[in-house]
Every structure is written in C-alpha cells, then in structure tokens.
Design an enzyme around this catalytic site. Structure first.
Site, PDB file in Angstrom:
ATOM      1  N   GLU A  17       0.837  -1.205   0.000  1.00  0.00           N
ATOM      2  CA  GLU A  17       0.000   0.000   0.000  1.00  0.00           C
ATOM      3  C   GLU A  17       0.873   1.257   0.000  1.00  0.00           C
ATOM      4  OE1 GLU A  17      -1.154   2.721   3.324  1.00  0.00           O
ATOM      5  OE2 GLU A  17      -1.980   0.746   3.819  1.00  0.00           O
ATOM      6  N   GLU A  22      11.236   2.612   1.468  1.00  0.00           N
ATOM      7  CA  GLU A  22       9.963   2.647   2.184  1.00  0.00           C
ATOM      8  C   GLU A  22      10.027   1.915   3.518  1.00  0.00           C
ATOM      9  OE1 GLU A  22       6.587   4.702   2.125  1.00  0.00           O
ATOM     10  OE2 GLU A  22       8.024   4.609   0.464  1.00  0.00           O
TER      11      GLU A  22
END
Length: 266
Positions: A95, A172
């Site tokens: 996501e 990330e």
C-alpha cells in the site's frame, strides 16, 4: 453471598451503561435464533453500478454537495488475514509503495500531482490496510477539466502497476518501521491486547496489519511482487466514485481504464 452477587450484577449494569453501543448487541448468551438480523445500507436508487469483464466492480454516484468535489476509492478485497507468517505486514508495505512509484509515475510523482491540484497527502490522498481490505482514497476537485480522469488513472496504477523494486522497498522500509514503532505506544498496545482478547483462538489476533518488525526489515521485493500478483486481481477490486461530476463520463472513463484482462497486467 446473595448480596455479593447482587452487587456484582449492579456493577455490571453500571459498567454497561458507560458503553451504550454494547447495549445494542443484545444478550450474547441468548439462543442464536433470537439474535436478530442486520440490514446492510442500500445504495441510493440513483447510484449506478456494474461489473467489468475482468471481474472488477464499479459504483458511481453523482452528488452535488460539496460543490466541485469528488471522492474516489479503490477497494481491494483482502488485507492482512491472507498473509502467511513470513509475510506479516507486506500488504501494508505494498500500500505504501503505490504512492512511491508505479509504471506511469516515478519518484512520488503521484503525490506531487495530487498536491498540485490542491489534494494534500493525508487529508485528500491516503490509504489504509485492515484485516480484510486495502483501500486507497482520493479527494479531488472537479472544477477543472481532466482532473477526475487523471485521478482515476492514479487508482488504476495502484490496482495494476505498483512498482516493487529493491530500491523502492529499501526506501519505504524506514517509513513503515517508524509506523511499526508508533504502533507500540500505549494506545497501540491496548488495541493489540483488545484484539487478542476479542479474537482469542482465531487468526485475527495473529495478523495485525502493521505486521512484524523482522518481516518489515528483511522481506524481499520478490516476495512482495508475488503477493501483489496473487492478490491484486480485478475480481477482488471495486472502484467507487462519488461527487459533483457527470456520472456517464466517469463510468466511461472507468471502463476505459480498468477493463484490462488479468493476463495483460504486468
């Protein structure tokens, strides 16, 4: 002894009175036949819905308030419950990666585009992963031509073309690890204990969406790509558009963008 039982019963009533929502649940020890039923909220009659050939469903509803605004959603019908032990937390990581880079947008270009049209990250562009779904949301203006079609294109990128490279993942990890650390504050620990008590003996208490630290630190991009390919399937997805726009134009654009055969997604 009788007085102690009475006192305990009275204390229970006082405790329940502090949580009015619990009173609507009825008696949990009542026979199942007496539990009653719940009715799902129906779509407004003017809302339009359909299913594409690849299985993706769509719902479009024209709504004139607030004026010149639209809310767009990509709902993917899975969450952390489908993860294996060595995958715990990767639905949430994927996501995050969607906002980092996709096939058509690189270097956080999605975030930059949306901010350029007055849709700041967090308030107007965001996503969340829960136990049973992953949802991407965009709140965009509709008073300028081309914004809604491009915002739908962004949702299409999340659905089919999120880029998952080792470089993307390494960048990330830091963000996701910080969210994992924040989940260990007092409120987060209380929530975890609550889920474990509520769902004792089932998979829910073992699959908190935030995942496990060791998985976040060590999972490979190849594992994420396989997971993405396995679960980001059109038949698991729904696109929802509500706002101050021409519904027929939006429906036509959804069909144009999302009618992709699963075998052609790469």
């Amino acid at each position: 002894m009788a007085s102690e039982v009475a006192d305990a019963a009275e204390a229970s009533k006082e405790l329940l009175a502090s949580f009015p929502n619990l009173l609507g649940l009825g008696q949990l020890d009542a026979p199942e036949a007496d539990w009653g039923t719940s009715t799902l909220t129906a779509l407004p009659p003017e809302a339009k819905t359909g299913v594409l050939a690849n299985g993706l469903t769509w719902t479009v509803h024209e709504n004139r308030e607030p004026k010149a605004r639209a809310e767009l959603f990509l709902v993917v019908g899975f969450g952390s419950l489908v993860e294996e032990e060595e995958e715990r937390g990767i639905a949430h990581i994927i996501e995050h990666l969607g906002f980092s880079a996709t096939k058509a947008y690189e270097n956080h270009a999605i975030v930059k585009f949306l901010e350029s049209i007055g849709a700041p990250f967090g308030a107007c562009q965001n996503a969340y992963t829960s136990f049973d779904r992953t949802v991407y949301t965009l709140h965009v203006p509709t008073d300028k031509e081309g914004i809604v079609p491009e915002a739908l294109t962004v949702l299409r990128e999340f659905a089919f073309f999120t880029r998952i490279s080792e470089d993307d993942l390494d960048k990330e990890r830091k963000v996701v690890l910080e969210e994992w650390r924040e989940s260990k504050n007092a409120q987060g620990r209380l929530f975890e204990d609550y889920i474990k008590a509520l769902c004792k003996g089932c998979k829910w208490c073992e699959r908190l969406p935030i995942g496990k630290e060791e998985v976040i630190r060590g999972v490979s991009s190849e594992t994420l790509r396989k997971f993405y390919s396995r679960f980001y399937h059109p038949a698991r997805m729904s696109v929802v558009a509500v706002g101050d726009f021409d519904g027929e134009v939006v429906i036509k654009k959804i069909k144009e963008l999302f009618e992709i055969a699963p075998g052609e997604i790469s």
